[in-house]
Scaffold this motif. Sequence first.
Motif, mmCIF file in Angstrom:
data_model
loop_
_atom_site.group_PDB
_atom_site.id
_atom_site.type_symbol
_atom_site.label_atom_id
_atom_site.label_comp_id
_atom_site.label_asym_id
_atom_site.label_seq_id
_atom_site.Cartn_x
_atom_site.Cartn_y
_atom_site.Cartn_z
ATOM 1 N N PRO A 213 -7.615 30.306 55.769
ATOM 2 C CA PRO A 213 -6.022 29.994 56.317
ATOM 3 C C PRO A 213 -5.307 31.934 55.461
ATOM 4 N N ASP A 214 -3.862 31.247 56.064
ATOM 5 C CA ASP A 214 -2.926 32.337 55.983
ATOM 6 C C ASP A 214 -2.854 32.739 54.175
ATOM 7 N N ASP A 215 -3.050 31.737 53.402
ATOM 8 C CA ASP A 215 -3.268 31.972 52.052
ATOM 9 C C ASP A 215 -4.863 32.276 51.865
ATOM 10 N N ALA A 216 -5.416 32.143 52.315
ATOM 11 C CA ALA A 216 -6.475 33.323 51.270
ATOM 12 C C ALA A 216 -6.845 34.565 51.071
ATOM 13 N N GLY A 217 -6.350 35.330 51.614
ATOM 14 C CA GLY A 217 -7.458 36.451 51.696
ATOM 15 C C GLY A 217 -7.524 37.335 50.025
ATOM 16 N N LEU A 218 -5.922 36.860 49.114
ATOM 17 C CA LEU A 218 -6.768 37.635 48.153
ATOM 18 C C LEU A 218 -8.203 36.955 47.746
ATOM 19 N N THR A 219 -7.839 35.530 47.787
ATOM 20 C CA THR A 219 -9.569 34.412 46.867
ATOM 21 C C THR A 219 -10.153 35.455 47.598
ATOM 22 N N ALA A 220 -10.357 35.334 48.984
ATOM 23 C CA ALA A 220 -11.402 36.189 49.020
ATOM 24 C C ALA A 220 -12.166 37.353 49.216
ATOM 25 N N ALA A 221 -11.033 38.101 48.644
ATOM 26 C CA ALA A 221 -10.750 39.674 48.176
ATOM 27 C C ALA A 221 -11.262 39.609 46.899
ATOM 28 N N ARG A 222 -11.097 38.201 46.032
ATOM 29 C CA ARG A 222 -11.552 38.235 44.497
ATOM 30 C C ARG A 222 -12.693 37.506 44.484
ATOM 31 N N TYR A 223 -13.189 36.856 45.497
ATOM 32 C CA TYR A 223 -14.718 36.460 45.451
ATOM 33 C C TYR A 223 -15.458 37.440 45.873
ATOM 34 N N ALA A 224 -15.178 38.553 46.701
ATOM 35 C CA ALA A 224 -16.115 39.382 47.292
ATOM 36 C C ALA A 224 -16.476 40.501 45.691
ATOM 37 N N VAL A 225 -15.979 40.933 45.178
ATOM 38 C CA VAL A 225 -15.983 41.433 43.634
ATOM 39 C C VAL A 225 -16.844 40.577 43.086
ATOM 40 N N GLU A 226 -16.324 39.536 43.025
ATOM 41 C CA GLU A 226 -17.337 38.332 41.334
ATOM 42 C C GLU A 226 -18.368 38.149 41.805
ATOM 43 N N CYS A 227 -18.498 38.038 43.437
ATOM 44 C CA CYS A 227 -20.262 37.411 43.525
ATOM 45 C C CYS A 227 -21.120 39.505 43.702
ATOM 46 N N GLY A 228 -20.411 40.408 43.918
ATOM 47 C CA GLY A 228 -21.331 41.582 44.109
ATOM 48 C C GLY A 228 -21.161 42.107 45.280
ATOM 49 N N ALA A 229 -20.633 41.475 46.061
ATOM 50 C CA ALA A 229 -20.554 41.646 48.040
ATOM 51 C C ALA A 229 -20.477 43.077 48.147
ATOM 52 N N PHE A 230 -18.527 42.941 46.638
ATOM 53 C CA PHE A 230 -17.740 44.127 47.435
ATOM 54 C C PHE A 230 -17.954 44.543 46.113
ATOM 55 N N PRO A 231 -18.558 45.337 45.052
ATOM 56 C CA PRO A 231 -18.736 46.006 43.624
ATOM 57 C C PRO A 231 -17.536 46.613 43.922
ATOM 58 N N LEU A 232 -17.055 46.990 42.272
ATOM 59 C CA LEU A 232 -15.536 47.813 42.671
ATOM 60 C C LEU A 232 -16.384 48.950 41.286
ATOM 61 N N TYR A 233 -16.454 50.610 41.701
ATOM 62 C CA TYR A 233 -16.790 51.400 41.395
ATOM 63 C C TYR A 233 -15.928 52.698 41.701
ATOM 64 N N GLU A 234 -16.548 54.239 40.561
ATOM 65 C CA GLU A 234 -15.614 54.850 41.936
ATOM 66 C C GLU A 234 -17.851 55.850 41.242
ATOM 67 N N ILE A 235 -17.393 57.047 42.157
ATOM 68 C CA ILE A 235 -18.217 58.223 41.561
ATOM 69 C C ILE A 235 -18.195 60.082 42.192
#
Length: 298
Positions: A213-235
């Motif tokens: 849905p048009d209002d679900a982009g940030l929710t999907a982005a947050r869920y991706a981080v919270e489930c580990g599908a898109f972890p946030l890290y630096e190298i």
Amino acid sequence: MFKLDPSQDPMLCSGHAACPGCIEALSARHILATMGPDTMAVIPPSCMAIIAGPQPMSSLRIPVYQPTLESSAAAASGLRRALDAQGKRDTQVLVLAGDGGTYDIGFQCLSSAAERNEDFLYICLDNEGYMNTGAQKSSSTPHFARTGSTPAGKTSRKKNLPEIMAAHGVPYVATASASHLADLVRKVEKAKGIRGTRFITVLIPCLDGWGLPDDAGLTAARYAVECGAFPLYEIEDGTRYTLNVADKPRPVADYLALQRRYRGMNDADTATLQAEIDGAWTKLVERAAASRREIATV
């Protein structure tokens, strides 16, 4: 504390051609505000090129060069050298490219530039597919995702481009997401102060391509981080890992349930994807811990 207010002096003008609710426009708005006006952008064919628009009617308040899809890193290398020859060493060169032009078609140029440690910041706006040409799969598309060219689900895993870029030994590689906006801005600011090839991949949930849905982009982005599908890290320098969000409290099933591209996925495939994510997360945690121990002994 996060205080950036891009509305005070917007670098991305209103009236651009992004879809309603587009996370790419939100991300670009903050990236550009952090980079500032003394920046020149390289934008290949992509959703970002549509958002930026054709010159001289660009929605960006900085100079924009639009090269061919495969040549962003080469164009950025040449632009950097031209600026240096003019004595404009403080002017930043910024690439804003999609995953198709980064993970796939533009990777040869990017790898060559990284091997030379060319001085530019390359940001991949990763919507995990060729979204403005029919939502076909790219090598950034995750395992089991349905796309225009994988209607039964992709049979291979997502390419781990941050690790590939780190293997070049460049000074800075990171992942970021607009769902964790302060982290995104901090990483862009940090990369801005480093010389050499810097690479940040930013997750961009595509509302149409992912089936959101048009209002679900940030929710999907947050869920991706919270489930580990898109972890946030630096190298840093190819060896030092920092994990920026140190836990993943959400099962991948929650993330998949948001998206039409995973509709009808069976329990066995969900379990396989969960195991893949858990395995990659364990390796990342171990590398971050090893980096902390190394720093502590220096």
